[in-house]
Write an enzyme that holds these catalytic residues in place. Structure first.
Site, PDB file in Angstrom:
ATOM      1  N   CYS A 110      -4.225 -11.129   0.464  1.00  0.00           N
ATOM      2  CA  CYS A 110      -2.985 -10.750   1.142  1.00  0.00           C
ATOM      3  C   CYS A 110      -2.120  -9.849   0.253  1.00  0.00           C
ATOM      4  CB  CYS A 110      -2.254 -12.007   1.605  1.00  0.00           C
ATOM      5  SG  CYS A 110      -1.051 -11.755   2.923  1.00  0.00           S
ATOM      6  N   HIS A 111      -0.931 -10.310  -0.118  1.00  0.00           N
ATOM      7  CA  HIS A 111      -0.021  -9.528  -0.960  1.00  0.00           C
ATOM      8  C   HIS A 111      -0.293  -9.703  -2.460  1.00  0.00           C
ATOM      9  CE1 HIS A 111       2.227  -9.433   2.831  1.00  0.00           C
ATOM     10  NE2 HIS A 111       2.900  -8.417   2.333  1.00  0.00           N
TER      11      HIS A 111
END
Length: 181
Positions: A110-111
């Site tokens: 994800c991030h």
């Protein structure tokens, strides 16, 4: 399998996307490995289900108390706030970078690649991530692609990345396969 292997999970004290911590954690345990939760502060880490508070998790050690030499791999869970906080902590960035320096496998979802950008380790690497990181990653010299899991062996270690919680099955499978080597 990960029998006898200890895997570090690096998180900020708050802002971890819970499923991006718990699913890889379970995958490591089910493969015979030992996960350990590392953070920037002692105590507990607050996870979230997107924007809603979820469970808390006991932190085993802080990034300034441990080294990559104590672990066989590193997992970086996502959530927006988690990697944003980690990349502002010198010890967390140094800890993440040390796995690359030691040639040990790293997995980020994800991030989480924000932390890797700050560590200066994404140049000349092929990665995927949450789509909003595309420009950040390409500006840091990475090649970004939109697929559920990316396994990059360009460099001294293996880097596994995924985009989002929907990709966790493929992410966990790649993690177990590549961390067991």
């Amino acid at each position: 399998m990960l029998q006898g292997k200890t895997i570090a999970f690096l998180v900020a004290p708050e802002g971890i996307e819970q499923v991006e911590l718990t699913e890889p954690w379970k995958a490591v345990e089910q493969a015979g490995g030992t996960p350990r939760l590392i953070s920037t502060q002692p105590g507990k880490a607050q996870a979230f289900n997107h924007l809603d508070k979820a469970d808390t998790f006991d932190i085993d050690a802080t990034a300034d108390q441990v080294s990559a030499g104590e672990f066989d791999g590193l997992v970086l869970p996502g959530g927006v706030a988690n990697p944003d906080n980690l990349r502002m902590d010198e010890n967390a960035v140094r800890f993440a970078r040390s796995f690359f320096d030691a040639g040990k496998p790293v997995a980020a979802i994800c991030h989480a690649p924000w932390t890797l950008i700050e560590a200066g380790v994404v140049g000349d690497r092929a990665l995927t991530s949450w789509p909003s990181l595309r420009t950040d990653l390409t500006n840091a010299g990475a090649s970004w692609t939109d697929q559920e899991v990316m396994v990059c062996t360009n460099g001294p270690n293996t880097l596994i990345t995924s985009r989002k919680p929907d990709d966790l099955k493929a992410f966990c499978q790649a993690l177990v396969e590549n961390f067991g080597g």
